[in-house]
Design a protein around this motif. Structure first.
Motif, mmCIF file in Angstrom:
data_model
loop_
_atom_site.group_PDB
_atom_site.id
_atom_site.type_symbol
_atom_site.label_atom_id
_atom_site.label_comp_id
_atom_site.label_asym_id
_atom_site.label_seq_id
_atom_site.Cartn_x
_atom_site.Cartn_y
_atom_site.Cartn_z
ATOM 1 N N VAL A 38 72.571 69.181 52.055
ATOM 2 C CA VAL A 38 73.465 68.297 51.318
ATOM 3 C C VAL A 38 74.709 67.939 52.120
ATOM 4 C CG1 VAL A 38 74.722 70.163 50.129
ATOM 5 C CG2 VAL A 38 74.506 67.901 49.036
ATOM 6 N N LEU A 39 75.154 68.798 53.022
ATOM 7 C CA LEU A 39 76.351 68.528 53.818
ATOM 8 C C LEU A 39 76.040 68.079 55.239
ATOM 9 C CD1 LEU A 39 78.687 71.512 52.799
ATOM 10 C CD2 LEU A 39 78.830 69.136 52.045
ATOM 11 N N ASP A 40 74.909 68.489 55.767
ATOM 12 C CA ASP A 40 74.575 68.201 57.166
ATOM 13 C C ASP A 40 73.077 67.965 57.258
ATOM 14 O OD1 ASP A 40 73.931 68.328 59.923
ATOM 15 O OD2 ASP A 40 75.672 69.596 60.326
ATOM 16 N N PRO A 41 72.645 66.755 57.665
ATOM 17 C CA PRO A 41 71.210 66.455 57.702
ATOM 18 C C PRO A 41 70.461 67.175 58.810
ATOM 19 C CG PRO A 41 72.460 64.619 58.614
ATOM 20 C CD PRO A 41 73.462 65.582 58.051
ATOM 21 N N ARG A 42 71.184 67.868 59.676
ATOM 22 C CA ARG A 42 70.524 68.548 60.798
ATOM 23 C C ARG A 42 70.572 70.065 60.700
ATOM 24 N NH1 ARG A 42 72.769 63.913 62.676
ATOM 25 N NH2 ARG A 42 71.432 62.585 63.977
ATOM 26 N N ARG A 43 71.457 70.616 59.868
ATOM 27 C CA ARG A 43 71.612 72.067 59.791
ATOM 28 C C ARG A 43 71.346 72.543 58.372
ATOM 29 N NH1 ARG A 43 77.129 74.288 61.627
ATOM 30 N NH2 ARG A 43 77.966 72.354 60.722
#
Length: 297
Positions: free
Chosen positions: A80-85
């Motif tokens: 939800v905050l970072d598309p990679r992590r």
């Protein structure tokens, strides 16, 4: 005097119904007979970062009320905050701006929970970043959670921290360390995941329930095997559920007990149906081993 045994109230987590629209997921749970929902704030279900959050929350509150569903707000969305992590950034990240983004998400969750009349806001610590010593990680965690606890106190909504395998705060003992570091604030509570107890706690799950009772604000439940952090449908793991549910009822716990099967969304309606049947049967026959009938074997 022992608490009066409570009638347990069962919910299902929307992170296990990720392929359904939120309205459809809530209607499904009400139709099946669930008492409530563990609502994970995510891009597909009440996105906490999209515009008009207050208006969208108000509509969800009306929908919950119309369906007669109680709610706990959960914050374990993967990207939800970072598309990679996955689960990034966390409250433990080295970059203070990244930590502030996670704190902001939790502050948003507190406001949503207050507007929904939720039992609690769930959260977890996150994984300790490589190269970070434990004292530094605990300092970051307490500093990051302090404004969230202040907001939770002002809103009258408990913050329920979950011990999560592999995280800095992984066990009940770690929860008590956090509690002491923060000065035992009134609105700090515990999310107890029954599967996690089976996975790594030294006590059996029923004993974990009794030990955690004074701080218990939210419960997640699924099957699991010792030493393996894999959320399983009921009957596919090693947990004897009737004693666990009996212990939970005996504590007087009044919140939701929410089924947590985030990797089973592909068959979410099926598992939601079977899970409620299993839990009702297990809760009706204390001190007897739960059968696998109705599980997804």
């Amino acid at each position: 005097m022992s608490p009066t045994p409570a009638a347990l109230r069962f919910g299902y987590g929307t992170n296990g119904l990720a392929d359904l629209r939120l309205d459809d997921a809530l209607a499904l749970l009400a139709d099946l007979g669930y008492d409530g929902v563990g609502l994970t704030l995510d891009h597909m279900h009440l996105d906490p970062l999209a515009p008009d959050l207050a208006d969208r929350t108000r509509r969800v509150a009306h929908r919950l009320d119309a369906l007669g569903l109680e709610v706990t707000v959960e914050t374990g969305a993967r990207y939800v905050l970072d598309p990679r992590r996955k689960h990034g950034p966390s409250l433990l990240d080295a970059d203070p701006e990244d930590r502030a983004r996670r704190t902001d998400l939790l502050l948003r969750a507190v406001r949503v929970a207050a507007d929904l009349g939720a039992h609690a806001v769930h959260c977890f610590s996150g994984v300790t970043p490589p190269g970070t010593d434990r004292d530094t990680a605990w300092k970051r965690l307490t500093e990051s959670l302090t404004p969230v606890l202040d907001a939770a106190g002002a809103a009258g909504v408990p913050l329920a921290v979950e011990p999560e395998p592999g995280h800095l705060l992984a066990t009940l003992a770690d929860f008590h360390r956090l509690r002491r570091l923060l000065g035992d604030p009134e609105h700090l509570g515990l999310t107890l995941d029954i599967g996690h107890c089976q996975c790594l706690e030294p006590l059996p799950p029923a004993d974990c329930v009794r030990a955690a009772a004074p701080w218990l604000r939210h419960v997640q439940i699924e099957d699991m095997r010792r030493g393996v952090h894999e959320h399983l449908p009921f009957g596919d793991g090693e947990i004897d559920f009737p004693p666990v549910l009996e212990a939970l009822a005996a504590t007087g716990y009044r919140g939701l007990t929410v089924v947590e099967l985030p990797r089973h969304s592909h068959a979410g309606p099926h598992h939601a149906d079977l899970s409620l049947s299993f839990l009702r049967r297990a809760a009706s026959f204390p001190r007897r081993a739960a059968t696998c009938e109705g599980s997804s074997r």
